[in-house]
Design a protein around this motif. Sequence first.
Motif, short mmCIF file in Angstrom:
data_model
loop_
_atom_site.label_atom_id
_atom_site.label_comp_id
_atom_site.label_asym_id
_atom_site.label_seq_id
_atom_site.Cartn_x
_atom_site.Cartn_y
_atom_site.Cartn_z
N SER A 69 0.82 -1.20 0.00
CA SER A 69 0.00 0.00 0.00
C SER A 69 0.86 1.26 0.00
O SER A 69 0.36 2.34 -0.25
CB SER A 69 -0.95 0.00 1.20
N PHE A 70 2.15 1.10 0.26
CA PHE A 70 3.04 2.27 0.22
C PHE A 70 3.83 2.33 -1.08
O PHE A 70 4.76 3.11 -1.21
CB PHE A 70 4.00 2.25 1.41
N THR A 71 3.47 1.45 -2.04
CA THR A 71 4.14 1.51 -3.34
C THR A 71 3.15 2.02 -4.38
O THR A 71 1.97 2.18 -4.10
CB THR A 71 4.64 0.12 -3.77
N GLY A 72 3.66 2.26 -5.58
CA GLY A 72 2.82 2.85 -6.61
C GLY A 72 2.24 1.81 -7.55
O GLY A 72 2.54 0.62 -7.47
N ASP A 73 1.38 2.30 -8.46
CA ASP A 73 0.76 1.44 -9.47
C ASP A 73 1.29 1.84 -10.84
O ASP A 73 1.80 2.95 -11.02
CB ASP A 73 -0.75 1.62 -9.46
N GLY A 78 6.30 -0.65 -7.77
CA GLY A 78 7.48 -1.08 -7.03
C GLY A 78 8.24 0.04 -6.36
O GLY A 78 9.09 -0.22 -5.52
N SER A 79 7.96 1.29 -6.72
CA SER A 79 8.70 2.36 -6.06
C SER A 79 7.89 2.92 -4.90
O SER A 79 6.66 2.93 -4.94
CB SER A 79 9.01 3.47 -7.07
N ALA A 80 8.61 3.36 -3.89
CA ALA A 80 7.92 3.85 -2.70
C ALA A 80 7.23 5.17 -3.01
O ALA A 80 7.81 6.05 -3.66
CB ALA A 80 8.93 4.04 -1.58
N VAL A 81 6.00 5.29 -2.57
CA VAL A 81 5.27 6.54 -2.82
C VAL A 81 4.77 7.15 -1.52
O VAL A 81 3.97 8.08 -1.54
CB VAL A 81 4.08 6.32 -3.78
N GLY A 82 5.23 6.60 -0.40
CA GLY A 82 4.78 7.15 0.88
C GLY A 82 3.29 6.98 1.07
O GLY A 82 2.74 5.91 0.82
N LEU A 83 2.65 8.04 1.46
CA LEU A 83 1.22 7.95 1.79
C LEU A 83 0.32 8.31 0.61
O LEU A 83 -0.88 8.53 0.79
CB LEU A 83 0.92 8.88 2.98
N ALA A 84 0.90 8.36 -0.59
CA ALA A 84 0.13 8.84 -1.75
C ALA A 84 -1.18 8.08 -1.94
O ALA A 84 -2.22 8.67 -2.20
CB ALA A 84 0.98 8.76 -3.01
N LEU A 291 -3.23 0.62 -4.80
CA LEU A 291 -4.33 1.39 -4.21
C LEU A 291 -5.30 0.45 -3.51
O LEU A 291 -5.80 0.75 -2.41
CB LEU A 291 -5.06 2.19 -5.30
N ALA A 292 -5.54 -0.71 -4.13
CA ALA A 292 -6.42 -1.70 -3.50
C ALA A 292 -5.82 -2.17 -2.18
O ALA A 292 -6.54 -2.38 -1.20
CB ALA A 292 -6.63 -2.89 -4.44
#
Lengths: 321, 422
Positions: A69-73, A78-84, A291-292
């Motif tokens: 849930s802290f990675t991107g789509d 696979g990259s960290a996106v924090g709380l996005a 996101l899911a």
Amino acid sequence: MPVDEATPAVRPAPTGPARRAGSGSRATPRRGRGGRRSERLAPYVLLAPALLILLLLRFWPLLLGVNFSFTGDGERDGSAVGLANYLELARDPLFLGALRNVGLLVLLLPVAVAIPGLLATFIYLRVPGHRLYRSVYFFPAVLSPVIVGAIFNLLLAFDGPLNALLGGVGLGPVDWLGDPDVAMFVVVGVHVWATFGMALVVFLAGFATLDASLLDAARVDGASLPQTIRHVIVPSLSRTIQFVVVTTMIGMLTSMFGLLYVMTSGGPEGSTYLPEYYIWIQQGQLNRPALASAASTVLFLIMLVVGLLQISLLRRAVREA
Amino acid sequence: MKQRAVWSAVLVAALALAGCGSAGGTRSPSGGADGKLVVWDWKSGEASAAAYLQKAKADFARKHPGVTVEFVAQPFEQYYTLLGTAIQAGKGPDVILFNGGGQIRDRADALLPLDDYLAEDRQRLTGWEAFSKDGKTYAGPVTLQGHPIYYNRTLYEKAGLDPAKPATTWSTFVADCATITTRTGAKCFALGNKEGFGIQFFLSVLGSGVLTPQEYDDWIAGRRNWNSPHVKRIFALWKETQDAKLNSDGANSTAMFNDSFAIFQSAKAAHVIGLMSDVGHWKDFSEFLTAEKLGVMRAPVVEPGATPSLPYDGGIGYGVARWTKDPKVAADLVRSLTSTDALKSFYADAGAIAADTTIDVSQGGPAVTTIVADLKAGKPALHVALSSKTLDLMGRLSQQLLSGSVTVDEAVKQLAASDQAG
């Protein structure tokens, strides 16, 4: 069931805090070093299979999900996106609507509990035909949500039998599943219809433990039916009611997906979304697994809070017993 | 207390781990055992696809006698969920059936570009655009999917209208519909918008009657001007059809598949925007209305300057997973699955409009011949160019437009924001 912390099943290891608390004043039986070690290890070895299964099949997937849930789509896979992802959820009116619907379910809970409670009371008080009702009420509980959904789709269709009936008595048709103000209540209603049989059986079991002399006494004192229910039946059944509240809550929060999927597909206008359905759409249809995952984590936290509340409720009920 | 401590420990550990790994999974090549290809689809279980697959398999067996092919039919409702899991795991089928448009483009990074392998089929087949992203082709098209307006010629006759000359402008179309409704009691459109699909078909069909050819091409090319009055006109038209009671009742609670088509088949509505392949198409409708009584018309002209055309794209097509062992063999299977012989069977049995335009359809009745004749002047469908996210939003907004809980301006504004966000 929670294990009572006051009576540990295994004697605490002598090196633990208990020993320190006793500061050596309590004499421990002297044994060989090997014997003591195996005794110390035994509980862990015995617990290991259960713990491993829990770790591997419960906690590890949970951690992975939270992690995802802290990675991107998509391109940011696979990259960290924090709380996005969480911020996106907080801004998504659809997800907020799904959470509001969870709140609505909680608000509707008393109704969902009162219906089987009342009907069980009538059966217990032997209204005419109570034997028939007992089996008829239970019948929908054996149907799968998909079948129930399909049946009600036909019944509630705009040109379906229910609207034809309404038309027959001079009332305009209602778009049961197409009106966003009505649809959620309809789905909850169908869910209650489909599942209240189970709660009814639990209530009947509770009634079996009811002290008949109390009812007789109430009758002798000239209590009316509402008075009997309020002052005799409800207090005597408080534990049963608590249990039904907990199980109905779990049922409403976790097993509405099938009905929603068949009856409304989250519509109309997204008014019947629940978090589960949202997760499914994001993961399966919109290809947004991260996101899911974030939505799943939020749902998990909600369920955690609800679950802890329920455990404390049940614990209190047990203590009162 | 203890429990709370355990949970906080779990959460802290989770947060510490956060942000590494990937929800999309690793992409190491691991699927596709030697000498065997696994195909995922949602078609191979259907009787109407049996002859098609048999021919395709025979064709492939001639080229690669040592390779066995296994077809795994997945339930369509779960298809992309299951596929998402396989993609996350980085292993699974070698050859994958896809719907054209968003479904394949969203997953293009799990697929192999096939341009080099399928170069020879480029001319024979059409509908490539729906399986392409950034200039690369990711699947070979099997069928074409598009949205003709079907109409019931019997209802036209009963209403005293000439079924050979359906309306060509919006105003005459509305007038014709009024005549049909007063004389036969049938509604103008059979509309099912429970899933939010109704608006997609409407946008693509009526869009060509509203937008100028230049605006249309710009839309497809990704230069979508949501502020243009013509784009707004399409959504206003959607609302108008509802307000003028042209649509069948309860559109928001009627499923397009297949309740709205049933309304058309039972002559309770004179028109339906249907499909060309799979379901809700000429072959389905012909069974109820008979082939002679089923008409196909182009969109009426709503705004002067528009040139109505048949909206269509590649419907379904086979792609090759990135992790397959031998891409050449897998691509050859895709070629067999799109061979003329196999597609001929698919057209004849399933009623699909095949991507191979050399197939003769003259025996299929007037509707199918009109559709195939219209393919030449046809253009890609407007809705296929939008992302699944925007389509999902459009579905909900379209329901709000029908119920009147959102204005056209607001709906278009939200769609523009979603479209521009990616």
